[in-house]
Design a protein around this motif. Structure first.
Motif, PDB file in Angstrom:
ATOM      1  N   THR A 232      54.252  19.715   6.730  1.00  0.00           N
ATOM      2  CA  THR A 232      53.581  20.922   6.270  1.00  0.00           C
ATOM      3  C   THR A 232      54.231  22.133   6.920  1.00  0.00           C
ATOM      4  O   THR A 232      54.436  22.173   8.129  1.00  0.00           O
ATOM      5  CB  THR A 232      52.083  20.904   6.625  1.00  0.00           C
TER       6      THR A 232
ATOM      7  N   ILE B 140      62.216  21.528  -2.741  1.00  0.00           N
ATOM      8  CA  ILE B 140      60.967  21.134  -2.081  1.00  0.00           C
ATOM      9  C   ILE B 140      60.674  19.709  -2.533  1.00  0.00           C
ATOM     10  O   ILE B 140      60.159  19.461  -3.609  1.00  0.00           O
ATOM     11  CB  ILE B 140      59.818  22.081  -2.453  1.00  0.00           C
TER      12      ILE B 140
ATOM     13  N   ILE C  65      57.794  17.327   1.857  1.00  0.00           N
ATOM     14  CA  ILE C  65      56.930  18.448   2.233  1.00  0.00           C
ATOM     15  C   ILE C  65      55.601  18.305   1.500  1.00  0.00           C
ATOM     16  O   ILE C  65      55.533  18.435   0.279  1.00  0.00           O
ATOM     17  CB  ILE C  65      57.584  19.795   1.901  1.00  0.00           C
TER      18      ILE C  65
END
Length: 234
Positions: A16, A35, A39
């Motif tokens: 995170t 991403i 994540i």
């Protein structure tokens, strides 16, 4: 500012990134950074900078902004696909750097800035809500913003769209322009293509079309075009 250059190399899958309660926090993605599922979430971010990104498909569905703060995704390249946040309380402004980008998961309050890909939107098109046009007599006039209410199979194919709308846009003369959103008609996966339509001055209902981008949202008369070429979705 946090910069990710290239594929995230951290191990595990519960990462995170939380910017806390700042007011000017930026995530920079450089090179082919994406991403990935490593994540889990990006929280309290204000701006995501894609200036130096070469990635063409980036999923921001797990991004959330600070309270009462709009998240800006800046410098989205042409032909990119960007998926916006699943958190409907996060309002996102996407600034396009090139044409033909696809912006998915667009929800109420989101904005897409087309001013960098078509200066005409701030100089030749009147701002305000989209008007209706269709194949049964509604005309497309100069300086207006329209939603085509008849769905078109091949909404992202210029020649197919041109064949459907050229009669309604026949009043456009050379130099005159209009903005037209074409919906795909797929109720399970609704999308709209945004076209800049120009009169050609060659007669025979001839027009030229420029595909500016595709949004994962069915545009209707509640959506608005702002004075600086920004569409805000209702």
């Amino acid at each position: 500012t946090i910069t990710i250059n290239g594929i995230l190399s951290t191990s595990g899958s519960n990462v995170t990134i939380d910017f806390g309660d700042g007011t000017n926090d930026t995530l920079v993605l450089s090179g082919d950074a994406v991403i990935s599922n490593k994540i889990t979430a990006i929280k309290n971010v204000n701006k995501i900078d894609l200036t130096n990104s070469t990635a063409t498909n980036i999923d921001f569905s797990n991004v959330s902004g600070s309270a009462n703060s709009e998240v800006t995704i800046d410098k989205v390249n042409s032909n990119s696909t960007i998926t916006l946040s699943k958190d409907n309380s996060t309002k996102t402004k996407v600034v396009l750097e090139g044409k033909n980008a696809t912006i998915l998961n667009v929800t109420s309050g989101d904005k897409i800035d087309f001013s960098q890909v078509a200066n005409d939107l701030s100089t030749a098109i009147n701002s305000g809500s989209f008007s209706s046009a269709n194949s049964t007599g509604s005309s497309i006039s100069a300086s207006g913003a329209y939603v085509w209410n008849d769905s078109i199979n091949g909404f992202d194919q210029i020649e197919q769209v041109k064949a459907q709308i050229k009669t309604a846009a026949s009043s456009l003369t050379i130099g005159q322009k209009a903005l037209v959103a074409i919906n795909n008609g797929d109720t399970s996966n609704q999308k709209s293509a945004i076209y800049l339509v120009s009169g050609s001055g060659t007669g025979n209902n001839d027009i030229t079309l420029d595909l500016l981008g595709i949004v994962g949202h069915k545009i209707d008369n509640q959506d608005k075009l702002g004075t600086s070429g920004v569409i805000e979705f209702a």
